[in-house]
Every structure is written in structure tokens, then in C-alpha cells.
Design an enzyme around this catalytic site. Sequence first.
Site, mmCIF file in Angstrom:
data_model
loop_
_atom_site.group_PDB
_atom_site.id
_atom_site.type_symbol
_atom_site.label_atom_id
_atom_site.label_comp_id
_atom_site.label_asym_id
_atom_site.label_seq_id
_atom_site.Cartn_x
_atom_site.Cartn_y
_atom_site.Cartn_z
ATOM 1 C CG ASN A 10 -1.811 1.117 1.374
ATOM 2 O OD1 ASN A 10 -1.766 2.056 0.578
ATOM 3 N ND2 ASN A 10 -2.674 1.070 2.382
ATOM 4 N NE ARG A 87 -6.043 1.845 -0.004
ATOM 5 C CZ ARG A 87 -6.066 2.985 0.650
ATOM 6 N NH1 ARG A 87 -4.945 3.486 1.121
ATOM 7 N NH2 ARG A 87 -7.195 3.612 0.836
ATOM 8 C CG HIS A 176 -12.718 3.613 3.687
ATOM 9 N ND1 HIS A 176 -13.399 4.609 4.335
ATOM 10 C CD2 HIS A 176 -11.409 3.844 3.873
ATOM 11 C CE1 HIS A 176 -12.525 5.437 4.897
ATOM 12 N NE2 HIS A 176 -11.300 4.991 4.627
ATOM 13 N NE ARG A 237 -9.629 12.616 4.274
ATOM 14 C CZ ARG A 237 -9.644 11.318 3.986
ATOM 15 N NH1 ARG A 237 -10.710 10.771 3.439
ATOM 16 N NH2 ARG A 237 -8.608 10.565 4.262
#
Length: 396
Positions: A10, A87, A176, A237
Site C-alpha cells: 500500500n 492497494r 474504503h 476532513r
Amino acid sequence: MSDRNVLVINSGSSSIKFALVNESQDEFLLEGLAECIGTPEAVVNWKQNGEKKTLMLDGADHGGALAKILPHVQEAAKGQLTAIGHRVVHGGSQVHEACLLTPEVISVIEANSSLAPLHNPPGLMGIDAALKMYPDLPQVGVFDTAFHQTMPDYAYRYAIPEELYTEHHIRRYGFHGTSHMYVSRKGAEMVGKPVEDSCWLVAHLGNGCSATAVVNGESRDTTMGLTPLEGLVMGTRSGDVDPSLQMHLNRTFGYTAQEVETLLTKKSGLLGVSGLSNDMRTLIEASEKGHKNAALAIEIFCYRLAKALAALSCALPRLDGLLFTGGIGENATLIRKKTLDHMRIFNFKLDDAANQECTRGNGGKISADGHPLVMVVPTNEERQIANETLELLDAK
Ligand code: ADP
């Protein structure tokens, strides 16, 4: 064929998270994180056989870092590496499932870089480095967006002119997906239900947060949209705000597009409201000591999560259970309690002892008997990426 090893990679802009996953062992053979890549502080830390190891990377780039990590991976795999699973964040509308990283798939990742500028380009650096090092090994991309490609058009389209969708691919994608897929399958397994006949609300609450309605193993709606900024309140966020906020900040206060983006993605959320931290653990501790803005950040987080879960219930024919996952979902007993307290008409009730019990990797039922099922299901994205990588090879 039950002893295969998959290296899961990842890649972030200055980090590479990696794990060596054996298909028949629960523990990873090796897992670690290379950080500060491209700087003099570049370092990799990993765990192997319960032992912690560290290696300085001498300013290595993604390729250089992987070159230093891979001999240790080979040692842990005893030379038996079957595939690499990468990923990838954004696969746009073209990618519905894990894919072999052919030149065509790589150009799809490149084409979607403008929709995920912080994620797809570093992902490509990791892919490029691994392909150069292992040109003959199968390498598979597992996409965060792929699981959500089953959303119906009325869930993924924005109410804006059609040509923005047809010509510029502006729609809701969701993210996700690897975690939502893993957790909804695992949740079904934990209660002995076939995943093809199960209906869940899944709340993935980490630094990034999203919730998904999963019906019969398919995503039917999710809170993130075109980018991972839409939806829930997150660490830094904002999640949903009135879209006019951006114009107002620009017109009235002279913010540039870049400044608005930085404000909403890096300075908002838990950090922005609390003025203290993006880390939920820190905020819970501070609010217990009377920090008012930390307490408010927690209240907003839980109320907005409850509101989003209630909205997502519109995508379900029935509710078999609500599943909490991610660092906050798996550990923060207070957040689970406060969120459910806002959802009074769903008749949720926690078993307080079970809620306390389910932390630090312990999953299970936390709802009181006679009330709708609520479970903690620890996510395992590396395992899911390895599973999808091997499923793809088996299907060839
Ligand atoms: P990422 O999205 O980066 O993978 P994680 O899933 O590890 O992040 O989640 C990180 C979040 O989980 C942080 O806000 C952290 O404070 C929170 N968290 C971890 N452990 C606890 C805990 N015991 N109580 C409350 N929050 C926790």
C-alpha cells in the site's frame, strides 16, 4: 494450493505499508511500514516472528525502499512468493473487481489520477517499482472504489447536468471498499448467515471515515463520493458541507481553490473543531478533562455518523445488523454508545459489558439481547487484498 504467500503493498506519497500474508495462517509472516521515503530520515520498521526490526533507507525513493525490504520478504516467505497485491485507491467506473496490473489497467489508474491526486500517483510509484523488481510475478491491483460499483444510478449520480457525468465522469464512487467488503463478509460469517442473503450497515471509522449499506454482499450506497471528502466527519476532513461554502470563502474572504481544498481536507474535521488533534483517543481524554471543543468535536462526529447511518438505511430492504470497524469503530466504546443513542427509532441498545469487552482486536456482538444486532468486526484490508489476489489467480 493452501500455502501460498502474497506480498501486499500500500504505497502512499512518502510511505509504503506492506504485509506478507500466508493464505492459511492468521498471523502475517511479516508486516511493516517504510516512512519518510525520499528524505534523509527514510526508515523502515517491520515485525517478523514477533521481533521488531528497523533499517535506515538512506533517502531511498519507492524503488530503493522496496529493494531494501524485499530480501527480508523473501527470507520470511522462504523464497515462496506467489503474487503481489497492490492497494489502489481510484479505479473510476472502469474497474469493478481486482485486476491483473496489465499496461491497460495501469493506464486506467493513470487516467483516474486527477480524481485521486494524493493517492493514485504514489500507488503507481509502488506498482512501477514492484513490476521492475518482479517482472514475472503476477501483480494484482485491488481498488478501493471497485466494491461500490454495484450502487444504483440514483445513489451514485449527483443532481447536476448530465454531461458532467457522461463527459467528465463526475459521479459518486465511494472508497474504503476493501474494508467494507471484508467486514460485511466477516459479519455474515460471525452470525452464520450466507453473505448472499444479508443486509448490513457498515461504519468504517479510522482517520478517514465512511459508512456503507451492503445488501447480499454488494454495496448499495456509501457516504464518500467523487472524492474521499464527502460524507462523515473525519480526522482532518470536514465531510459534507454546504457546497456554497467554497464560493463564499472565495468571494468574501479571497480563498483560492487550493486554500479551500487544504482547509477542508487537512484542517477540518475533528482537528478543525477541537483545535487540538485529529486523533480520537486524544480528544476523548481531553474532553474527560473538560476540554469543551474536544467534547463538541466528539458530539458532531457521533451525531453526523448517526444521521448518515439512518439515511443509508433507505438502501436496505431489512437490517441484519450494524457493524463497527476501523481504529475508532473497533476501540472507541464511547463513540459507539453516543452514536447509537442518537438513533432512538431504530431501537438499538448496547450490552455495556460487551461494548467494553470489544476493543483491541476483539470482535463480537455488543448489542443487548432482544434489540437489533450491533457488532464490532475488526477490519483486515491486507487479508482482503491477499484473498482477492489469490481468487483472481484461481479464476485464471
Ligand atoms: P487509518 O485510517 O489511518 O488506518 P486507524 O483505522 O488506525 O487509521 O484509526 C485511527 C483512529 O483510531 C485515530 O483517531 C485513533 O485515535 C483511533 N483510536 C485508536 N485506538 C483508540 C482507542 N482506544 N480509543 C479511541 N480511539 C482510538
